[in-house]
Design an enzyme around this catalytic site. Structure first.
Site, short mmCIF file in Angstrom:
data_model
loop_
_atom_site.label_atom_id
_atom_site.label_comp_id
_atom_site.label_asym_id
_atom_site.label_seq_id
_atom_site.Cartn_x
_atom_site.Cartn_y
_atom_site.Cartn_z
N GLU A 458 -22.78 9.02 -4.37
CA GLU A 458 -22.63 10.10 -4.00
C GLU A 458 -23.02 10.79 -3.08
O GLU A 458 -24.37 10.22 -2.23
CB GLU A 458 -23.17 11.29 -4.89
N HIS A 459 -22.58 11.52 -1.99
CA HIS A 459 -22.23 12.11 -0.88
C HIS A 459 -23.63 13.37 -0.29
O HIS A 459 -23.92 13.23 1.01
CB HIS A 459 -20.95 12.62 -0.26
N SER A 460 -23.29 14.75 -1.23
CA SER A 460 -24.38 14.84 -1.18
C SER A 460 -26.02 15.34 -0.13
O SER A 460 -26.33 15.09 0.27
CB SER A 460 -24.18 16.50 -2.30
#
Length: 745
Positions: A458-460
């Site tokens: 997940e990038h955040s």
């Protein structure tokens, strides 16, 4: 991984419609909250800051200073010039027998003050030194005497053994670029892709923006830069990621490739142990300038919690279990016993118990994780019911160190059909089946039935180099340190005393059954719409590009542009383009980039209810070609020539636009570049395999330009009677597909 397009739909919830002073109140409040969040992060790391905040000294240096002062005092010397006597006068009088104790306390207080002042001076000096960016402007391979002096001073003030967070207090604040320079650079960047009429219109909007709104917006950013540690990073996390209501699958996650389960989980937890002890070396840009290490803090024990209007990141200090998904069932697997971290063989035993468990999934449990791929506001509403009805199971998943998916299907490179198998492998990591990943977790370890591994991230919470660093360590540890026994098991012995993995039970209310079905349908649609293509380009690699005296990253970026537009270029123009890309890259590295500054100006304008046609035009641009290099950061862990089967193939991400491409690439040693391409099948303009062929053609076209230039140079030198060795690209047929290497991903 480019995701700024998600900020396009941002509209802050402001209720005031009064004059300018009232409208500025929410902006001042947001600046205050940004600074508060920044200071809270500093306070939450107080103990680590104490251990590393004394850097480049150490706690032992205080003891040395105190001992030196005591020795001088014993020799009837006063290094404090009378200050210790005044400190003694301020201390309580405990009687004659404690007179000596007062002297020791006075010496300790003086030593502490002097030590703190010295440490503060060192930090200020190092921060001033790290504010120098002249070294970025040096020609490749050359270094001025000024930069050499700067580098020597940095090394002196940096100490000998920096830890992961040692530089955090010494990093200079992110500078706010001049708004005039940013607008000028933006216009310069869009000039080649706009018609004369469109460019004149955009330039007029820019002039109006500079005249009417720029100074006010810039003032607020300057204020924020002095109060918070970074004027843009928290807004980027919130408005680009956490306020996005789109599915995390494809839009916010990316994947990484490799190859096995007990050893891999053990290696990941060893990395977490090193991370907690700050035994990971800080990253140095070009081997000289330290980068911020804050993103490392959220690799493990982290979950993105959905909200109706925006998400938030939940990070736990520790977690002693992983959440495991297999055939529609969820399990909680402990990672530690009373004696410490479980051995790889014990972890393998626990995973095997799950694989051997014949119990079926409960109704709707199999597809429950599809909710994490649903639009965020929908998932947030359903999660409220889930938290009430199945709080223990939900906490076991969200509170895990990370998520493990034991897939029932094989994946990875096959010699029978290498091209198609790599494409399917990439798709399985990026999207899966839509219900077999918990996309909210910071990362999911995916183990396929044939033992191949991969990550879905997940990038955040962090950028790709952070998870990439962890994955490199995991692969090297799993392959070269832990190893396997002759019968294929992890080394060591099982532990029959370990309790069985805990099966998680979900009490799913009837009202969320429909939500699960809708989420699954949407996830399958999104998954089926993604076209992934992975291919190794082995005609040449980094070594050839270096012989052309060019930046390898800029070389590939220009080739990607050529592949996208298929506009043949001459060698001189190509060199100019590479030089320009390098200049823009160095400007971004020194905090003088365009995109983040314009983004922050746009956020301020929305808080102030100031409409700017120029900023609206900037934020509405389409990201048709989103590119990213997957860096290899720990080259010393791998010998790519002796162990080519254990080199990661990097990873990829989804396109940033419905009619665009997502392209990532990794330099695998000196002779292979692996590309990961994604696009949407629903678009009539894109085709991942077609772009892959264009990338190969473009690389060969560019290489041919340099070969021709080298041949001309050699002919000219030969006419002068000089002999030079031939230095050219290995001969390949134009347009042929690159042979796929037998890499064991």
């Amino acid at each position: 991984m480019a995701e700024a397009h998600q900020a396009v739909g941002f509209r802050p919830s402001l209720t005031s419609d009064a004059g300018e002073m009232e409208l500025s109140a929410p902006m001042l409040q947001e600046i205050y909250l940004s600074g508060l969040r920044s200071w809270k992060r500093h306070l939450s790391r107080f103990w680590n800051d104490f251990l590393t905040g004394v850097f480049p000294a150490s706690p032992l240096s205080w003891l040395f200073l105190f001992s030196a002062i005591q020795l001088a005092w014993f020799l009837q010397l006063d290094p404090s010039l009378g200050l210790m006597e005044k400190i003694k006068e301020l201390l309580p009088d405990w009687g004659g027998q404690h007179h000596r104790l007062r002297g020791v306390l006075a010496a300790a207080l003086f030593a502490s003050c002097l030590w703190g002042a010295l440490i503060f001076t060192l930090h200020v000096a190092l921060r001033l030194l790290l504010s120098y960016h002249g070294w970025l402007l040096q020609p490749h391979g050359a270094m001025s005497s000024r930069t050499k002096t700067w580098l020597a001073l940095v090394r002196i003030f940096s100490g000998r053994h920096p830890m992961l967070f040692s530089y955090q207090r010494s990093l200079p604040r992110q500078p706010v670029p001049s708004v005039q320079d940013t607008v000028r650079k933006y216009l310069e960047s869009v000039r080649p892709v706009l018609s004369d009429e469109d460019f004149d219109w955009t330039a007029a909007l820019a002039r109006e923006f500079l005249r009417l709104q720029a100074s006010l917006l810039q003032w607020y950013l300057q204020l924020k830069s002095w109060w918070a540690s970074n004027y843009v990073s928290d807004w980027w996390e919130e408005f680009v990621y956490l306020r996005s209501r789109n599915s995390l699958m494809v839009n916010s996650n990316y994947y990484m490739m490799a190859a096995r389960a007990g050893n891999a989980v053990h290696a990941l937890l060893l990395y977490r142990h090193r991370l907690n002890r700050q035994e990971i070396l800080p990253t140095l840009l070009m081997g000289m300038r330290p980068l911020c290490s804050a993103q490392y803090e959220k690799i493990f024990n982290t979950t993105r919690i959905p909200g109706v209007h925006k998400d938030h990141i939940r990070h736990l200090r520790d977690s002693r279990h992983v959440a495991v998904f297999h055939r529609g069932r969820f399990f909680r697997v402990g990672t530690h016993s009373q004696s410490g971290l479980l051995s790889p063989r014990a972890l393998e035993q626990q995973f095997q118990r799950i694989l051997d468990d014949p119990s079926p999934a409960c109704p709707h449990e199999e597809h429950l994780a599809a909710l994490t791929a649903a639009p965020r506001d929908m998932w947030a509403q359903v999660r409220r019911s889930l938290k009430t009805q199945a709080q223990e199971a939900l906490e076991a998943v969200e509170g895990a160190a990370f998520f493990v998916s034991l897939d029932s299907e094989p994946a990875g490179l096959t010699r029978e059909d290498p091209a198609a198998s790599l494409d399917a492998y990439a798709h399985a990591l990026l999207a899966g089946r839509g219900h077999d990943r918990w996309f909210d977790k910071s990362f999911s370890l995916i183990v396929f039935s044939n033992g191949k591994l991969g990550l879905s991230v997940e990038h955040s919470w962090a950028d790709c180099p952070i998870s990439g660093h962890m994955w490199e360590f995991t692969l090297a540890t799993e392959c070269f340190q832990l190893g396997y026994s002759a019968d294929g098991h992890c080394k060591g012995h099982p532990d029959p005393s370990l309790p069985q993995p805990q099966r998680l039970h979900w009490d799913l209310p009837d009202k969320i059954h429909l939500s699960i079905s809708l989420a699954l349908r949407g996830a399958k649609t999104l998954s089926g719409n993604i076209d992934c293509h992975v291919f190794p380009f082995s005609h040449f690699g980094k070594s050839f590009i270096k012989r052309c005296h060019l930046s390898s990253d800029s070389f590939i970026q220009m080739a990607l542009q050529l592949a996208y537009f298929r506009d043949p270029q001459c060698l001189a123009l190509f060199r100019l383009a590479v030089d320009k890309h390098q200049a823009l890259l160095k400007a971004a590295m020194s905090g003088q980039g365009v995109d983040r500054h314009l983004f922050a100006l746009y956020i301020v304008s929305q808080f102030l209810h100031l409409q700017s046609p120029f900023l609206d035009q900037v934020r509405s641009e389409q990201w048709q070609l989103a590119t990213s290099q997957i860096p290899v950061q720990q080259i010393h862990l791998f010998d790519v020539h002796s162990y080519p089967d254990y080199v990661s193939s990097g990873g990829g991400f989804g396109p940033a636009d419905d009619h665009g491409y997502g392209v990532s690439y990794i330099f695998m040693g000196d002779d292979v570049i692996t590309f990961h391409i994604s696009s949407k099948k629903s678009s009539t303009r894109t085709d991942s395999h077609r772009l892959g062929q264009h990338i190969e053609d473009a690389l060969l076209d560019v290489a041919a330009l340099f070969q021709e230039g080298q041949r001309r140079k050699r002919r000219g030198l030969a006419e002068e009677g000089s002999e030079h060795s031939r230095d050219s690209l290995p001969c390949h047929t134009r347009g042929s597909r690159a042979p796929t290497t037998a890499t064991n991903f």
